[in-house]
Design an enzyme around this catalytic site. Sequence first.
Site, PDB file in Angstrom:
ATOM      1  N   LYS A   3       0.823  -1.199   0.059  1.00  0.00           N
ATOM      2  CA  LYS A   3      -0.018   0.092  -0.059  1.00  0.00           C
ATOM      3  C   LYS A   3       0.814   1.287   0.043  1.00  0.00           C
ATOM      4  O   LYS A   3       1.521   1.436   1.011  1.00  0.00           O
ATOM      5  CB  LYS A   3      -0.963  -0.098   1.192  1.00  0.00           C
ATOM      6  CG  LYS A   3      -2.024   1.090   1.479  1.00  0.00           C
ATOM      7  CD  LYS A   3      -2.751   1.085   2.570  1.00  0.00           C
ATOM      8  CE  LYS A   3      -3.835   2.194   2.808  1.00  0.00           C
ATOM      9  NZ  LYS A   3      -4.692   2.203   3.860  1.00  0.00           N
ATOM     10  N   LYS A  29      -2.336  -1.726  -3.668  1.00  0.00           N
ATOM     11  CA  LYS A  29      -3.005  -0.311  -4.020  1.00  0.00           C
ATOM     12  C   LYS A  29      -2.149   0.955  -3.914  1.00  0.00           C
ATOM     13  O   LYS A  29      -1.149   0.763  -2.874  1.00  0.00           O
ATOM     14  CB  LYS A  29      -3.831  -0.257  -2.337  1.00  0.00           C
ATOM     15  CG  LYS A  29      -4.753   0.711  -2.411  1.00  0.00           C
ATOM     16  CD  LYS A  29      -5.467   1.064  -1.046  1.00  0.00           C
ATOM     17  CE  LYS A  29      -6.356   2.111  -0.892  1.00  0.00           C
ATOM     18  NZ  LYS A  29      -6.770   2.223   0.453  1.00  0.00           N
TER      19      LYS A  29
END
Length: 327
Positions: A197, A250
């Site tokens: 992330k 992400k």
Amino acid sequence: MTERNFQRHRRLRKTAGLRNMVRETYLHKEDLIYPIFVAEGENIKNEVASMPGVFQFSLDHLGAEVDEVVELGIPAVILFGLPLEKDAIGTQAFHDHGIVQEGIRFIKNRHPELVVIADTCLCEYTDHGHCGVVNEKEQILNDPSLDLLAKTAISQAQAGADIIAPSNMMDGFVTVIRQGLDAAGFSDVPIMSYAVKYASAYYGPFRDAADGAPKFGDRKTYQMDYANRMEAIREATSDIEEGADFLIVKPALSYLDIIRDVRNNFDVPIVAYNVSGEYAMVKAAAINGWIDEKQIVLETLTGMKRAGADIILTYHAKDVARWLEEK
């Protein structure tokens, strides 16, 4: 006649039938996860200004939304919560009757077959907007945050969550959550880790939707530097060793190389998170008539599958499910 020695690749593109026969990557409804924002209170159905078509729902409006998801054949949703009260440690994240816990119960009672994923973080529940415990120097404390994240995951599993999806990026979060779930009798509940992330500007609209923007500083001390590639493998390796069952990358659109790297190195399901900023850009261009929304979205999500994603978490999920039926 002059002999021409070259490959005629166009032979396999001549008709739609031939193109379909040799197509390498397909997008299916079964690949999709749809995010839903559940808000504490009553009679709430608020459209997120920066995300046209995305709403915050109170429980009394959630039923129609979930019914539509099921009717469209989307197999899974992920819940994000908007509590009425926030405090320094995000107490509502792990409260037995927190908004996500109540949302899980509501959905599993209404549609037991729908896979419900619980986002496991503190940022939407803390008054400072960070994903962990903060000290007087405004430092985010890793280890004290882990205990609260484990409590959150256990409470979500007790409410009926099928999958726990920790998104906090604290070191060791998979270990502590896995241990907590196992000790509480939830050894069969899988962890879908936000393993890779990045600290990204693409999250802006989500922070409007979830009311989770940090009140000071940023998240660069715990989320990853977007310039780094090898770091993604280190992060994903740690999470696999600690017990993650899925790996999320992400954002997705600017990180297709990372999705491919993670796919090539790990044999667990890979999830691409098509984040809010990616969604908002497409929606804004489509509203202005600058692009063909359907074709852009299908091309973009197919690109994520081609890069190596098995599953795509996307705000476009309902539209995509409809478009796939039209084909």
